[in-house]
Scaffold this active site. Structure first.
Site, PDB file in Angstrom:
ATOM      1  CG  ASP A 135      12.729   6.342  -0.829  1.00 19.05           C
ATOM      2  OD1 ASP A 135      12.225   5.806   0.194  1.00 19.05           O
ATOM      3  OD2 ASP A 135      12.094   7.090  -1.598  1.00 19.05           O
ATOM      4  CE  LYS A 192      10.641   4.464  -3.174  1.00 17.36           C
ATOM      5  NZ  LYS A 192       9.531   5.205  -3.812  1.00 17.36           N
ATOM      6  CG  ASP A 215      15.327   9.145  -3.160  1.00 17.47           C
ATOM      7  OD1 ASP A 215      15.004   9.961  -4.041  1.00 17.47           O
ATOM      8  OD2 ASP A 215      14.623   8.886  -2.156  1.00 17.47           O
ATOM      9  NE  ARG A 246       6.258  14.701   0.031  1.00 16.92           N
ATOM     10  CZ  ARG A 246       5.246  14.472  -0.800  1.00 16.92           C
ATOM     11  NH1 ARG A 246       4.043  14.954  -0.545  1.00 16.92           N
ATOM     12  NH2 ARG A 246       5.439  13.766  -1.895  1.00 16.92           N
TER      13      ARG A 246
HETATM   14  N1  BES Z   1      12.348   9.005  -4.106  1.00 14.53           N
HETATM   15  C1  BES Z   1      10.967   8.913  -4.403  1.00 14.53           C
HETATM   16  C2  BES Z   1      10.619   9.555  -5.750  1.00 14.53           C
HETATM   17  C3  BES Z   1      11.174   8.865  -6.965  1.00 14.53           C
HETATM   18  C4  BES Z   1      10.412   7.938  -7.642  1.00 14.53           C
HETATM   19  C5  BES Z   1      12.412   9.186  -7.459  1.00 14.53           C
HETATM   20  C6  BES Z   1      10.906   7.329  -8.760  1.00 14.53           C
HETATM   21  C7  BES Z   1      12.924   8.573  -8.586  1.00 14.53           C
HETATM   22  C8  BES Z   1      12.167   7.644  -9.245  1.00 14.53           C
HETATM   23  C9  BES Z   1      10.154   9.603  -3.328  1.00 14.53           C
HETATM   24  O1  BES Z   1      10.677   9.548  -2.048  1.00 14.53           O
HETATM   25  C10 BES Z   1       8.836   8.906  -3.262  1.00 14.53           C
HETATM   26  O2  BES Z   1       8.826   7.759  -2.913  1.00 14.53           O
HETATM   27  N2  BES Z   1       7.766   9.606  -3.609  1.00 14.53           N
HETATM   28  C11 BES Z   1       6.475   9.035  -3.597  1.00 14.53           C
HETATM   29  C12 BES Z   1       5.528  10.030  -2.968  1.00 14.53           C
HETATM   30  C13 BES Z   1       4.161   9.479  -2.696  1.00 14.53           C
HETATM   31  C14 BES Z   1       4.251   8.443  -1.594  1.00 14.53           C
HETATM   32  C15 BES Z   1       3.264  10.599  -2.306  1.00 14.53           C
HETATM   33  C16 BES Z   1       6.074   8.735  -5.023  1.00 14.53           C
HETATM   34  O3  BES Z   1       6.411   9.539  -5.918  1.00 14.53           O
HETATM   35  O4  BES Z   1       5.501   7.691  -5.268  1.00 14.53           O
HETATM   36 ZN    ZN Z   2      12.722   9.374  -1.935  1.00 12.59          ZN
HETATM   37 MN    MN Z   3      10.135   7.769  -1.052  1.00 11.41          MN
END
Ligand code: BES
Ligand code: ZN
Ligand code: MN
Length: 489
Positions: free
Chosen positions: A262, A269, A280, A343
């Site tokens: 991811d 990111k 992920d 999601r």
């Molecule tokens: N895979 C990430 C969530 C995650 C973050 C898992 C840290 C493990 C450690 C997910 O896909 C993500 O990026 N979520 C975002 C959502 C936001 C953009 C609404 C997040 O949590 O920042």
């Molecule tokens: Zn993710």
């Molecule tokens: Mn993500």
């Protein structure tokens, strides 16, 4: 590692290492025959008093490993688990090639022999795990090869064997989950996961089908495919069917998020710790580990594992913020942040699984960073509107120490997902990030009983101990074990 369950007494065993329980400063009476002069009993004063303290004592020709079980009256599964993990760690790190473990006899009184043996066996399998396949200088492999878990009566052997089988199976399941999680993204691609699922299916005579992109297009999985479109790795939808119950019984369906890397996509990111986004796919790895553990035991229940898997990458073909996609359910989604991709792949998988006419569906996903803010690395977040299902999962959590904590899922949160241009947006703003993610998923689960586990905080560790944990495999295997047992009654 070879396990056995045999009648044994400390003074007669031929093993290199004897693992003896201590309650406080009291050496277990089991050791009386070995410790005629009371010298060992005295050394118990040197052992730390917190549960799980260990101490090696050299004896002529062999060693004793003392293990602190704490106050005998307070001994419970959590305490035994802690002590067994510490003992297993010390054993595996030590030089003994064989061990005779007397912890189960001591714990059986309060915990029952079967559960005590299961906890000890699981700890040994778990602590023997090494991920060294990419090290060119192999570290010295553990030398412990033969482990006996001692029982005190012949009539107890069968019960103990059942515990052994369950504990070893759970350990193997967790270690599979850890292996898949620890593999780097350039090896553990969606195609790799599909192959691993085929291999697992072949080992336990399970059905495994993998849907390819054209089939997913035909099904209208526009949301899932929008995440995959930025990567050169082809997406897969893996379906693993374990039939341990009658054919007519409705299955429990487990859906695991399988983002093999991811990057965030166009909503890239930040660089710090981005390597950890190889984890992920730990939801997917959990599904495989759970199925491995229940198949190895032949648990009498039907379980289907469904894994949507792809990479989330930026490229000229990648989905962009503002793009609108149509999910398999027909609902349209405005993608405001391409990093909220979990999601987007799960929603189509959740729509797809309705065809299994499930008894219930649980999705497992490293879904939000916000759940780490809320619950840290201690508990996964549990979301469901079904109180019975919540209670059952929390019970399994309490029994395994694989903690989960129920979060709210009131309709009030749905408002945050409003979009000016589509049926919904894929993000709900900064507030309650884990809940709005769950609220998003809930829109695709109306046809069945459903729970969501956000495992972003518990699936892997960072820092010096960086690596997949194998959680929440224990929680889910216990949940399924209890369902299988309840059915029999
Ligand atoms: N895979 C990430 C969530 C995650 C973050 C898992 C840290 C493990 C450690 C997910 O896909 C993500 O990026 N979520 C975002 C959502 C936001 C953009 C609404 C997040 O949590 O920042
Ligand atoms: Zn993710
Ligand atoms: Mn993500």
């Amino acid at each position: 590692m070879e396990f056995s369950i045999n009648l044994s007494v400390p003074e007669k065993t031929a093993a290199d290492c004897l693992v003896l329980p201590v309650f406080g400063t009291q050496l277990s009476t089991l050791a009386a025959g070995l410790d005629k002069d009371g010298w060992l009993a005295e050394t118990c004063n040197e052992l730390g008093d917190s549960v799980g303290s260990t101490l090696y004592i050299p004896l002529p020709g062999r060693r004793v490993l003392l293990v602190q079980l704490g106050d005998e009256k307070k001994l419970n599964a959590d305490a035994l688990r802690k002590a067994a993990l510490a003992a297993a760690k010390a054993l595996v790190a030590g030089k003994s090639t064989s061990a005779d473990i007397f912890l189960a006899i001591a714990a059986a009184k309060t915990l029952g022999l079967k559960d005590a043996v299961a906890i000890i066996a699981q700890a040994l399998v778990f602590e023997s795990y090494r991920f060294v396949q990419f090290k060119s200088e192999p570290e010295v492999a553990p030398v412990l090869t033969a482990v006996n878990i001692a029982v005190s009566k012949k009539s107890e052997v069968e019960k103990a064997e059942h515990g052994l089988q369950a504990g070893v199976a759970l350990g193997h399941g967790m270690n599979l989950t850890r292996d898949l999680g620890n593999l780097p993204g350039n090896i553990c691609t969606p195609t790799y996961l599909a192959n691993a699922a085929h291999l697992l299916a072949a080992s336990y005579k399970m059905k495994c089908t993998v849907l390819e992109k054209p089939e997913m297009e035909a099904l209208g999985m526009g949301s899932f495919l929008s995440v995959a479109q930025g990567s050169i790795e082809p997406p897969k939808l893996i379906c693993l069917e374990y039939q341990g119950g009658k054919k007519s019984e409705k299955p429990v369906v487990l859906v695991g998020k399988g983002i093999t890397f991811d990057s965030g996509g166009i909503s890239l990111k930040p660089g710090l710790d981005m390597d950890e986004m190889k984890f992920d796919m730990c939801g997917a790895a959990t599904v495989m580990g759970v199925i491995r553990a229940i198949a190895e035991q032949g648990l009498p229940i039907n379980v289907v594992g469904v894994i949507p898997t792809c990479e989330n990458m930026p490229s000229g073909k990648a989905v962009k913020p503002g793009d609108i996609v149509t999910s398999m359910s027909g609902q349209t989604i405005e993608i405001l942040n391409t990093d909220a991709e979990g999601r987007l792949i799960l929603c189509d998988a959740l729509t797809y699984v309705a065809r299994y006419e499930p008894e219930l569906v649980i999705d497992i996903a490293t879904l939000t960073g916000a759940i780490i803010i809320g619950l840290g690395n201690v508990a996964s977040g549990l979301f469901t509107t079904n109180d019975q299902l919540a209670d059952d999962l929390i019970k399994a959590s309490n029994e395994t120490g694989d903690k989960t904590w129920r979060m709210p899922l009131w309709d009030d949160y749905q408002e945050q997902l409003k979009s000016n241009f589509a049926d919904m947006a894929n993000i709900g703003g900064r507030a309650a990030g884990s809940i709005t993610a769950a609220a998003f998923l809930s829109r695709f689960t109306k046809e069945y009983t459903w729970a969501h586990l956000d495992i972003a905080g518990v699936a892997h560790k960072s820092g010096a101990a960086k690596g997949a944990t194998g959680r929440p495999v224990p929680l889910l295997v216990e949940f399924l074990t209890q369902r299988a047992a309840a059915k029999k009654k």
